[in-house]
Write an enzyme that holds these catalytic residues in place. Structure first.
Site, PDB file in Angstrom:
ATOM      1  N   ALA A 104      13.594  25.119  56.779  1.00 33.62           N
ATOM      2  CA  ALA A 104      13.374  25.663  58.114  1.00 33.62           C
ATOM      3  C   ALA A 104      14.361  25.067  59.100  1.00 33.62           C
ATOM      4  O   ALA A 104      14.862  23.961  58.897  1.00 33.62           O
ATOM      5  CB  ALA A 104      11.953  25.350  58.591  1.00 33.62           C
ATOM      6  N   TYR A 170       9.674  27.265  67.736  1.00 38.17           N
ATOM      7  CA  TYR A 170       9.621  26.507  66.481  1.00 38.17           C
ATOM      8  C   TYR A 170       8.161  26.421  65.997  1.00 38.17           C
ATOM      9  O   TYR A 170       7.839  26.796  64.869  1.00 38.17           O
ATOM     10  CB  TYR A 170      10.218  25.106  66.678  1.00 38.17           C
ATOM     11  CG  TYR A 170       9.916  24.174  65.537  1.00 38.17           C
ATOM     12  CD1 TYR A 170      10.410  24.425  64.273  1.00 38.17           C
ATOM     13  CD2 TYR A 170       9.105  23.045  65.719  1.00 38.17           C
ATOM     14  CE1 TYR A 170      10.121  23.586  63.208  1.00 38.17           C
ATOM     15  CE2 TYR A 170       8.814  22.200  64.669  1.00 38.17           C
ATOM     16  CZ  TYR A 170       9.324  22.472  63.416  1.00 38.17           C
ATOM     17  OH  TYR A 170       9.016  21.651  62.367  1.00 38.17           O
ATOM     18  N   GLY A 313       8.613  20.533  78.026  1.00 39.09           N
ATOM     19  CA  GLY A 313       7.793  20.911  76.871  1.00 39.09           C
ATOM     20  C   GLY A 313       7.192  19.729  76.118  1.00 39.09           C
ATOM     21  O   GLY A 313       6.480  19.929  75.132  1.00 39.09           O
TER      22      GLY A 313
END
Ligand code: UFG
Length: 357
Positions: A104, A170, A313
């Site tokens: 990933a 993500y 974030g």
């Protein structure tokens, strides 16, 4: 001989038949496909599987992974999960008993600016991998998920049943794959363990492998680089969080403890365990300042710091409840923060240029 036609489909059916006979003869799990096996956590997984007597087939496109980190694998197949012909060949040429998927893209910031890269690589890659598993009768997968699946947590420590509302693509792609796994279990009987990691760190000093990201964005490796004098200071992203010292608190977990949890999850699925989601964390939080202080103690280096604004974030505190993994998988992380930092230091001081040097 009349049953299997002399066509590609017939040959496929014949191979499937042979495989099912062989599987019945030897029911024990032997060969594990590790997707993303040249990455940080995947390479540690491969080392552990080999140590435990498994045969490992590594698949990696080497976009972010390092071929030098793949140690002891039976086979190393370089290619992309989205290349279905390639994947089909890998599954045809190897009798895969179970899959662990680490492949990933994993940069939170990049996922915000380029979400399609994340949906493309992470989600499409997983679709392709699951399709190949289904076609080849492989029914167990351990999936590398993330604490980012929770987003801003409701409470601490975070439990698996807590709200999942990712605040970046993500985390959203990892959660999307978790959901896909749920439906694939129902439809095709592919059982899964989705493992939500908190902050992985440390290295395997015996195997001589460690963390090497380009660009590096994680706290512990950057603190190590600062200790080595490769950057002037470590920026502290925010000192006004509602935490004891004002800096963010995270749950750091040794990469070897993580690998051990995957092995337990695989064995759990092999025993017929039902599909489930597990947090993988130590259950203890440390602030950014505590990490830096620990690193100063262990490295004996000064490690200059510089206060910087908050990184957008970042939740103030992320701590895992690891009760479920303990109860269901029998997993207990055993390595302390000191061990994590010491092993990270051993790797970075021994490989200041990562795998290139
Ligand atoms: N930090 C700094 N300075 C730095 C780098 C990080 O102060 O130079 C701080 C961050 O603000 C954060 C903490 O150190 O508070 C840890 O940051 P990392 O980037 O090392 O890790 P994250 O907690 O942001 O990210 C980790 C995983 C991600 C995952 C996320 C889940 O690395 O893959 O947890 O929230 F998505």
């Amino acid at each position: 001989a009349g049953v299997f036609k002399r066509t590609p489909e017939g040959q496929e059916a014949f191979l499937r038949f042979i495989r099912s006979v062989l599987k019945k003869e030897d029911a024990s799990m032997k060969t594990i496909l590790v997707a993303g096996g040249a990455g940080y956590i995947g390479s540690h997984m491969t080392v552990l599987l080999v140590k435990q007597g498994y045969e490992v087939v590594v698949v990696d496109n080497l976009r972010t992974g390092h071929w030098q980190s793949v140690k002891g694998a039976q086979k190393f197949c370089v290619g992309d999960l989205r290349d279905t012909a390639f994947l089909h060949r890998v599954f045809s040429e190897n009798r895969i008993d179970g899959v662990i998927n680490f492949a990933a893209c994993s940069l939170v910031g990049e996922s915000v600016t380029d979400p399609l890269k994340y949906y493309g690589n992470n989600v499409e890659g997983a679709v392709s991998l699951l399709s190949a598993m289904q076609a080849h009768g492989v029914d167990k997968i351990v999936f590398s998920s993330t604490a980012a699946a929770y987003g801003e947590p409701e409470k601490q420590p975070i439990e698996e049943c807590d709200r999942t509302e990712p605040t970046n693509p993500y985390g959203a792609t990892k959660l999307a794959i978790e959901n896909m796994l749920k439906w694939c279990d129902r439809a095709y009987g592919i059982r899964y363990a989705a493992l939500r990691y908190f902050n992985a760190a440390g290295s395997d000093t015996e195997a001589g492998i460690g963390e090497d990201h380009e660009p590096e964005s994680h706290l512990i490796p950057l603190v190590m680089k600062t200790a080595l004098g490769r950057q002037e200071h470590i920026g502290i992203f925010g000192e006004d969080y509602p935490t004891p010292d004002g800096t963010c608190v995270r749950d750091y977990i040794h990469v070897k403890d993580l690998a051990e949890a995957h092995l337990l999850a695989l064995e759990y699925l092999d025993r017929g365990g039902k599909s489930d989601v597990f947090n993988l964390g130590s259950g203890t939080g440390y602030s950014v300042r505590e990490i830096i202080d620990t690193a100063r103690r262990i490295t004996g280096r000064p490690i200059p710091v510089k206060a910087e604004p908050r990184r957008s974030g970042d939740p103030s505190v992320l701590i895992a409840s690891n009760k479920k993994a303990a109860e269901v998988l029998g997993w207990k992380p055993s390595r302390s923060l000191e061990q994590i930092v010491a092993d990270a230091w051993a790797w970075h001081s021994g490989h200041p240029n990562g795998y290139e040097g």
